[in-house]
Scaffold this motif. Structure first.
Motif, mmCIF file in Angstrom:
data_model
loop_
_atom_site.group_PDB
_atom_site.id
_atom_site.type_symbol
_atom_site.label_atom_id
_atom_site.label_comp_id
_atom_site.label_asym_id
_atom_site.label_seq_id
_atom_site.Cartn_x
_atom_site.Cartn_y
_atom_site.Cartn_z
ATOM 1 N N LEU A 103 0.914 -1.160 -0.091
ATOM 2 C CA LEU A 103 0.057 -0.061 0.125
ATOM 3 C C LEU A 103 0.736 1.313 -0.050
ATOM 4 O O LEU A 103 0.684 2.153 -0.621
ATOM 5 N N CYS A 104 1.992 1.352 0.857
ATOM 6 C CA CYS A 104 2.755 2.223 0.812
ATOM 7 C C CYS A 104 3.421 2.565 -0.381
ATOM 8 O O CYS A 104 3.972 3.794 -0.878
ATOM 9 N N ALA A 105 4.039 1.399 -0.879
ATOM 10 C CA ALA A 105 4.943 1.584 -2.495
ATOM 11 C C ALA A 105 3.965 1.912 -3.576
ATOM 12 O O ALA A 105 4.280 2.640 -4.327
ATOM 13 N N GLY A 106 2.726 1.578 -3.577
ATOM 14 C CA GLY A 106 1.628 2.011 -4.337
ATOM 15 C C GLY A 106 1.479 3.607 -4.434
ATOM 16 O O GLY A 106 1.491 4.351 -5.418
ATOM 17 N N THR A 226 4.048 1.987 -15.036
ATOM 18 C CA THR A 226 3.796 2.150 -13.796
ATOM 19 C C THR A 226 2.130 1.937 -13.351
ATOM 20 O O THR A 226 1.723 1.285 -12.389
ATOM 21 N N THR A 227 1.295 2.143 -14.580
ATOM 22 C CA THR A 227 -0.174 1.526 -14.309
ATOM 23 C C THR A 227 -0.176 -0.007 -14.459
ATOM 24 O O THR A 227 -0.806 -0.381 -13.435
ATOM 25 N N GLY A 233 0.168 -4.496 -7.967
ATOM 26 C CA GLY A 233 -0.080 -4.507 -6.687
ATOM 27 C C GLY A 233 -1.319 -4.392 -6.028
ATOM 28 O O GLY A 233 -1.588 -5.085 -5.029
ATOM 29 N N ILE A 234 -2.501 -3.779 -6.685
ATOM 30 C CA ILE A 234 -3.645 -3.812 -6.127
ATOM 31 C C ILE A 234 -4.306 -5.100 -6.312
ATOM 32 O O ILE A 234 -5.000 -5.473 -5.351
ATOM 33 N N GLY A 235 -4.081 -5.783 -7.261
ATOM 34 C CA GLY A 235 -4.612 -7.160 -7.211
ATOM 35 C C GLY A 235 -4.057 -8.130 -6.440
ATOM 36 O O GLY A 235 -4.778 -8.995 -5.588
ATOM 37 N N ILE A 236 -2.720 -7.993 -5.949
ATOM 38 C CA ILE A 236 -1.991 -8.700 -4.992
ATOM 39 C C ILE A 236 -2.513 -8.696 -3.726
ATOM 40 O O ILE A 236 -2.941 -9.336 -2.819
ATOM 41 N N LEU A 239 -6.046 -10.008 -3.263
ATOM 42 C CA LEU A 239 -5.708 -11.430 -2.769
ATOM 43 C C LEU A 239 -5.365 -11.784 -1.426
ATOM 44 O O LEU A 239 -5.866 -12.773 -0.751
ATOM 45 N N GLU A 240 -4.578 -10.817 -0.810
ATOM 46 C CA GLU A 240 -4.089 -10.949 0.321
ATOM 47 C C GLU A 240 -5.214 -10.846 1.477
ATOM 48 O O GLU A 240 -5.183 -11.311 2.732
ATOM 49 N N ILE A 241 -6.268 -9.900 1.202
ATOM 50 C CA ILE A 241 -7.235 -9.772 2.114
ATOM 51 C C ILE A 241 -8.052 -11.194 2.227
ATOM 52 O O ILE A 241 -8.434 -11.617 3.074
ATOM 53 N N PHE A 242 -8.321 -11.849 0.972
ATOM 54 C CA PHE A 242 -8.884 -12.938 1.061
ATOM 55 C C PHE A 242 -8.046 -14.135 1.878
ATOM 56 O O PHE A 242 -8.509 -14.801 2.574
#
Length: 260
Positions: A103-106, A226-227, A233-236, A239-242
């Motif tokens: 999140l910070c990296a994004g 970058t997109t 990054g958002i997709g991963i 996934l991590e939330i799941f």
């Protein structure tokens, strides 16, 4: 183990397989940043020094993160198969850390991209006028970009007016890499092997040269890459939330079974 616990266990194992693939993607990006000569050229032109230790550290951090994701996924699989609350708890903790880091990296990547877009005109002009023909690294980088993008200078060929390159090469108003080439494919690999279609006309800006600047092409290249990185990054992260939810469900199921 009950039906819900069994489903959580199966889903967590499936998730970890996908999580391992995401680790491979992160590892690949880190390696790409180190070995791809083209990315070095584009960054050099934008005055982003790829020889700076911070750039190398960023690539090594991505490689390390990719390996770490593999280890975390292994921890999650072992915790799911063995029903270990300790391993599952450790797994959840590491997933939260990775999620926060991504999140910070994004956010930093978005901010960094905006800063580059705001300063790109000054960066390109300074690079052309002060360093092209003086710095081998910058000169080679510009040659690669101009050959690949079919462009000349930052905003156009006039960027070379009063540049150190023109002052040293009084017979040329623009470099060879700005010319229409007869061997573009070969020149993309090594601009020094470029052969101009009509060097005399090109060098005097009378014809057979590219009139558009490289700014738009560079911005498009930056936005595209970058997109992709932000999207991955958002997709991963989703996934991590799941993964966190599945791990918590399994951990609670193990806790219930321990009570009975």
């Amino acid at each position: 183990m009950g039906f819900c616990g069994g489903c959580a266990k199966a889903l967590l194992i499936v998730f970890n397989f996908i999580f391992w693939l995401s680790g491979a993607a992160i590892l690949g990006v880190g390696i790409w940043m180190i070995v791809d000569k083209n990315i070095g050229s584009y960054f050099e032109v934008l005055n982003l020094d790829t020889h700076d230790q911070f750039f190398k550290y960023a690539a090594y951090i991505l490689i390390g993160l990719g390996v770490f994701v593999f280890l975390v996924g292994f921890c999650g699989c072992c915790g799911a198969i063995r029903g270990s609350k300790f391993l599952l708890g450790l797994y959840i903790f590491f997933l939260v850390l990775i999620f926060a880091g991504e999140l910070c990296a994004g956010v930093l990547m978005i901010v960094y991209r905006v800063q580059i877009e705001d300063k790109i005109d000054d960066a390109l002009e300074s690079s052309i006028k002060k360093e092209y023909g003086e710095s081998v690294t910058i000169t080679d980088a510009w040659d690669v970009v101009q050959v690949q993008l079919d462009c000349c200078g930052g905003n156009g060929p006039n960027d070379y007016v009063d540049s150190k390159f023109v002052n040293k090469q009084s017979e040329q108003m623009i470099p060879l890499s700005c010319c229409v080439l007869t061997n573009k494919g070969t020149a993309e690999e090594n601009p020094k092997d470029a052969i101009a279609k009509n060097g005399t006309a090109c060098y005097d800006k009378l014809g057979e040269y590219y009139e558009k600047g490289c700014k738009d092409g560079l911005l498009d290249w930056g936005k595209e890459h970058t997109t992709i990185l932000i999207g991955v990054g958002i997709g991963i992260a989703c996934l991590e939330i799941f993964g966190i939810v599945f791990a918590i469900c399994l951990c609670r199921q193990v806790d219930r079974e321990d009570k009975y």
